[in-house]
Enzyme design. Structure first.
Site, PDB file in Angstrom:
ATOM      1  N   LYS A 127       7.479  -3.247   2.422  1.00 30.07           N
ATOM      2  CA  LYS A 127       6.428  -3.564   1.449  1.00 30.07           C
ATOM      3  C   LYS A 127       6.243  -5.064   1.246  1.00 30.07           C
ATOM      4  O   LYS A 127       5.144  -5.533   0.993  1.00 30.07           O
ATOM      5  CB  LYS A 127       6.724  -2.889   0.112  1.00 30.07           C
ATOM      6  CG  LYS A 127       6.462  -1.383   0.105  1.00 30.07           C
ATOM      7  CD  LYS A 127       6.731  -0.817  -1.279  1.00 30.07           C
ATOM      8  CE  LYS A 127       6.893   0.678  -1.275  1.00 30.07           C
ATOM      9  NZ  LYS A 127       5.722   1.408  -1.698  1.00 30.07           N
ATOM     10  N   GLU A 131       3.646  -6.069  -9.450  1.00 27.44           N
ATOM     11  CA  GLU A 131       2.221  -6.167  -9.140  1.00 27.44           C
ATOM     12  C   GLU A 131       1.434  -5.967 -10.428  1.00 27.44           C
ATOM     13  O   GLU A 131       1.864  -5.215 -11.307  1.00 27.44           O
ATOM     14  CB  GLU A 131       1.783  -5.029  -8.195  1.00 27.44           C
ATOM     15  CG  GLU A 131       1.993  -5.318  -6.746  1.00 27.44           C
ATOM     16  CD  GLU A 131       1.676  -4.108  -5.865  1.00 27.44           C
ATOM     17  OE1 GLU A 131       1.171  -3.086  -6.373  1.00 27.44           O
ATOM     18  OE2 GLU A 131       1.970  -4.188  -4.671  1.00 27.44           O
ATOM     19  N   ARG A 176       3.528   5.583  10.302  1.00 22.25           N
ATOM     20  CA  ARG A 176       3.816   6.947  10.761  1.00 22.25           C
ATOM     21  C   ARG A 176       2.568   7.804  10.609  1.00 22.25           C
ATOM     22  O   ARG A 176       1.565   7.355  10.071  1.00 22.25           O
ATOM     23  CB  ARG A 176       4.918   7.548   9.897  1.00 22.25           C
ATOM     24  CG  ARG A 176       4.538   7.471   8.417  1.00 22.25           C
ATOM     25  CD  ARG A 176       5.427   8.279   7.528  1.00 22.25           C
ATOM     26  NE  ARG A 176       5.310   7.890   6.144  1.00 22.25           N
ATOM     27  CZ  ARG A 176       4.402   8.331   5.295  1.00 22.25           C
ATOM     28  NH1 ARG A 176       3.464   9.165   5.702  1.00 22.25           N
ATOM     29  NH2 ARG A 176       4.385   7.939   4.037  1.00 22.25           N
ATOM     30  N   HIS A 229       2.311   9.420  -9.113  1.00 20.71           N
ATOM     31  CA  HIS A 229       2.098   8.607  -7.918  1.00 20.71           C
ATOM     32  C   HIS A 229       2.234   9.389  -6.622  1.00 20.71           C
ATOM     33  O   HIS A 229       2.357   8.804  -5.555  1.00 20.71           O
ATOM     34  CB  HIS A 229       3.028   7.388  -7.886  1.00 20.71           C
ATOM     35  CG  HIS A 229       2.988   6.574  -9.142  1.00 20.71           C
ATOM     36  ND1 HIS A 229       1.830   6.004  -9.612  1.00 20.71           N
ATOM     37  CD2 HIS A 229       3.945   6.258 -10.031  1.00 20.71           C
ATOM     38  CE1 HIS A 229       2.074   5.366 -10.737  1.00 20.71           C
ATOM     39  NE2 HIS A 229       3.354   5.506 -11.018  1.00 20.71           N
TER      40      HIS A 229
HETATM   41  P1  ADP Z   1       4.764   4.712  -2.424  1.00 22.70           P
HETATM   42  O1  ADP Z   1       5.225   3.968  -1.226  1.00 22.70           O
HETATM   43  O2  ADP Z   1       5.897   5.160  -3.285  1.00 22.70           O
HETATM   44  O3  ADP Z   1       3.794   5.809  -2.078  1.00 22.70           O
HETATM   45  P2  ADP Z   1       2.585   2.936  -3.170  1.00 22.70           P
HETATM   46  O4  ADP Z   1       2.773   1.485  -3.284  1.00 22.70           O
HETATM   47  O5  ADP Z   1       1.890   3.446  -1.946  1.00 22.70           O
HETATM   48  O6  ADP Z   1       3.995   3.667  -3.330  1.00 22.70           O
HETATM   49  O7  ADP Z   1       1.809   3.475  -4.434  1.00 22.70           O
HETATM   50  C1  ADP Z   1       1.633   4.844  -4.715  1.00 22.70           C
HETATM   51  C2  ADP Z   1       0.629   5.034  -5.832  1.00 22.70           C
HETATM   52  O8  ADP Z   1       1.064   4.342  -7.009  1.00 22.70           O
HETATM   53  C3  ADP Z   1      -0.755   4.493  -5.556  1.00 22.70           C
HETATM   54  O9  ADP Z   1      -1.558   5.372  -4.842  1.00 22.70           O
HETATM   55  C4  ADP Z   1      -1.268   4.236  -6.964  1.00 22.70           C
HETATM   56  O10 ADP Z   1      -1.703   5.425  -7.572  1.00 22.70           O
HETATM   57  C5  ADP Z   1      -0.043   3.766  -7.691  1.00 22.70           C
HETATM   58  N1  ADP Z   1       0.049   2.288  -7.650  1.00 22.70           N
HETATM   59  C6  ADP Z   1       0.826   1.535  -6.865  1.00 22.70           C
HETATM   60  N2  ADP Z   1       0.641   0.220  -7.086  1.00 22.70           N
HETATM   61  C7  ADP Z   1      -0.277   0.133  -8.055  1.00 22.70           C
HETATM   62  C8  ADP Z   1      -0.920  -0.960  -8.742  1.00 22.70           C
HETATM   63  N3  ADP Z   1      -0.622  -2.229  -8.474  1.00 22.70           N
HETATM   64  N4  ADP Z   1      -1.857  -0.647  -9.672  1.00 22.70           N
HETATM   65  C9  ADP Z   1      -2.171   0.630  -9.959  1.00 22.70           C
HETATM   66  N5  ADP Z   1      -1.613   1.677  -9.362  1.00 22.70           N
HETATM   67  C10 ADP Z   1      -0.678   1.453  -8.424  1.00 22.70           C
END
Ligand code: ADP
Length: 505
Positions: free
Chosen positions: A121, A205, A296, A240
């Site tokens: 990430k 973030e 992936r 999430h």
């Molecule tokens: P993971 O790898 O656990 O799937 P992600 O970074 O892809 O985590 O985030 C998963 C979800 O979390 C996103 O689809 C969103 O709904 C929420 N999310 C992540 N970062 C943010 C952010 N900065 N602001 C709002 N929602 C977020």
């Protein structure tokens, strides 16, 4: 294709519906499949379908599906010349990719270096800056003291989201709404990161509180060509984690679609990416922000396959065999609309509590534009050891509205007996005006279904749903003469369906 890259036997280091998906691709390509499975997964659908099987360890994932050495040893014992990791488990583990290659086999996935560069990430955000794609403002520094992190959170401005750098699947993430709650939430994200992913490193973030989750599918071939296969919208999430996905997104203009697609391709090119990958973005106020890259195959890949007429798993295997050229960008034109619903073995009326047990029977109603990716069948055990997703229902139709209607009808007729599922919850979500109008954000479930389906009214509705579903099931399956009289043996269809010991198939 050079001779030494031919794949004759493919080991699948995974389980459930994705293992079944890969077995289908192998059969169609004339490749033998070897399923690497745990002790708990003997006698499952994938186990029965695979050409060969190797047991790699006990039920606990850490000792089987997450054990690099056990998987490599199993693949070699099975005589495989290639390994497909599916998704989850070791699919984004560069060490596993290297171990497979070191053992003389072909890795069906991106090169280990690309997994490291794009999949992490934090390092991905650096690549993204190079690729001139916008990221969510935040803090990714090495100083991990709580005081520093709290100061940084205040500088970014609340709400802020803290994430485990090594995290995934929605775990290790907390939304911080004020300075007062920051120290405890940051510390707890650090602990969760350490416990679940082996690293306490977190980053921060800005939390976008009315964003859509839009992700771009990319594919790179072994010659270095990369194309984007449009996007999927996955805004319907609980904690999430995605529940309903669709392609294309109802919210993108052609210009925005192209801008996001091209940004995703630039990122993949910077990482020397190969095979299938997904670049995730958040979209808010018509601006998009890079979230992460998944190196992936994605759970929701079927919706892309349905609207574009491609087979991503075969493409992965053929690319690994050096027998593939990526689809030229201009040939990738989407048609119609596809929606996927994830079917979880859980009680929708009890806050999504996992539901385990032996499956008594299932019925997936076939019909035009319907696809069922199913990991379990009657007689299989749904155990508490793994992810509760047991199947995916995917529909395609000419328009989004028709696809929604089709999905509602398919879910009404689908029957799973022996464990509870989230099907009633999915139907409620599909019927919500915010969803039907395409306005949903990642807050959709939290805002409209904060307690899942808990009310008495819903209990009553469940009763009716089951009665209807069972009637349709009975008509198609039972009336063929196997049983006489009422197959339920009780006046109460709800109770009978969930407790009846009789077996259909
Ligand atoms: P993971 O790898 O656990 O799937 P992600 O970074 O892809 O985590 O985030 C998963 C979800 O979390 C996103 O689809 C969103 O709904 C929420 N999310 C992540 N970062 C943010 C952010 N900065 N602001 C709002 N929602 C977020």
């Amino acid at each position: 294709m050079t001779k030494d890259r031919r794949i004759q036997k493919l080991a699948i280091a995974n389980r459930g519906e994705v293992a079944v998906r890969i077995i289908h691709a192998c059969r169609e390509l004339g490749i033998r499949s070897v399923l690497l499975h745990s002790e708990a997964d003997q006698a499952t659908r994938a186990w029965r379908m695979a050409d060969e099987r190797v047991c790699i360890g006990p039920a606990a994932s850490a000792e089987s599906y997450l054990n690099v050495e056990a998987c490599v040893r199993g693949a070699r014992a099975g005589g495989a010349d290639a390994v497909h990791p599916g998704f989850g488990f070791l699919s984004e583990n560069a060490g596993f990719a290297r171990a497979v290659i070191d053992a003389g086999m072909i890795w069906v996935g991106p090169p280990a270096d690309a997994i490291e560069a794009a999949g992490d990430k934090i390092s991905a955000k650096k690549l993204v800056a190079d690729a001139q794609a916008p990221t969510v403002p935040g803090y990714m520094g090495e100083d991990q003291r709580i005081d520093t992190l709290v100061e940084e959170a205040a500088r970014i401005g609340f709400p802020v989201i803290v994430k485990a750098a090594a995290g995934g699947g929605g775990r290790g993430m907390k939304v911080i709404r004020s300075r007062a709650e920051a120290p405890e939430l940051i510390a707890s994200a650090q602990r969760e990161g350490q416990a679940a992913f082996g690293s306490p490193v977190v980053f921060l973030e800005k939390y976008l509180d009315r964003a859509k989750h839009i992700e771009v599918q990319v594919f790179g071939d072994f010659t270095g060509q990369v194309s984007y296969l449009m996007e999927r919208e996955c805004s319907v999430q609980r904690r999430h984690q995605k529940i309903i996905e669709e392609a294309l997104s109802p919210s993108l203009t052609p210009e925005l679609r192209r801008a996001m697609g091209e940004a995703a391709v630039r990122l993949a090119e910077k990482a020397n990416y190969e095979s299938a990958g997904t670049v995730e973005f958040l979209l808010q106020d018509e601006k998009f922000y890079f979230l992460e890259m998944n190196t992936r195959l994605q759970v929701e890949h079927p919706v892309t396959e349905m609207v574009l007429g491609v087979d991503l798993v075969k493409a992965q295997i053929l690319n690994a065999a050096r027998a593939f050229q990526v689809w030229p960008q201009e040939s990738l034109v989407a048609r119609g609309h596809a929606i996927e619903c994830r079917i979880y073995a859980e009680d929708a009326y009890a806050g999504g509590l996992p539901s385990t047990g032996r499956l008594l029977g299932t019925h997936w109603p076939e019909g035009p534009g319907r696809r069922f990716e199913v990991g379990v069948e009657a007689g299989d055990e749904v155990t508490p050891f793994y992810d509760p997703m047991i199947a995916k229902v995917i529909v395609w139709d000419e328009s989004r509205l028709r696809a929604i209607r089709k999905m509602q009808s398919v879910l009404t007729e689908s029957v799973v007996m022996g464990v509870e599922t989230n099907i009633p919850f999915l139907k409620e979500m599909l019927a919500h005006p915010e969803f039907t109008e395409g306005r949903m954000t990642t807050q959709f479930v939290g805002q409209h279904f904060p307690e899942g389906l808990a009310s008495a009214d819903h209990q009553a509705r469940r009763h009716n749903e089951l009665t209807r579903a069972f009637a349709s099931f009975a008509k198609t399956k039972i009336s063929r003469g196997a049983t006489t009289g009422s197959p339920m043996g009780s006046e109460d269809p709800t109770r009978a369906v969930w407790s009846s010991p009789w077996r259909l198939m």
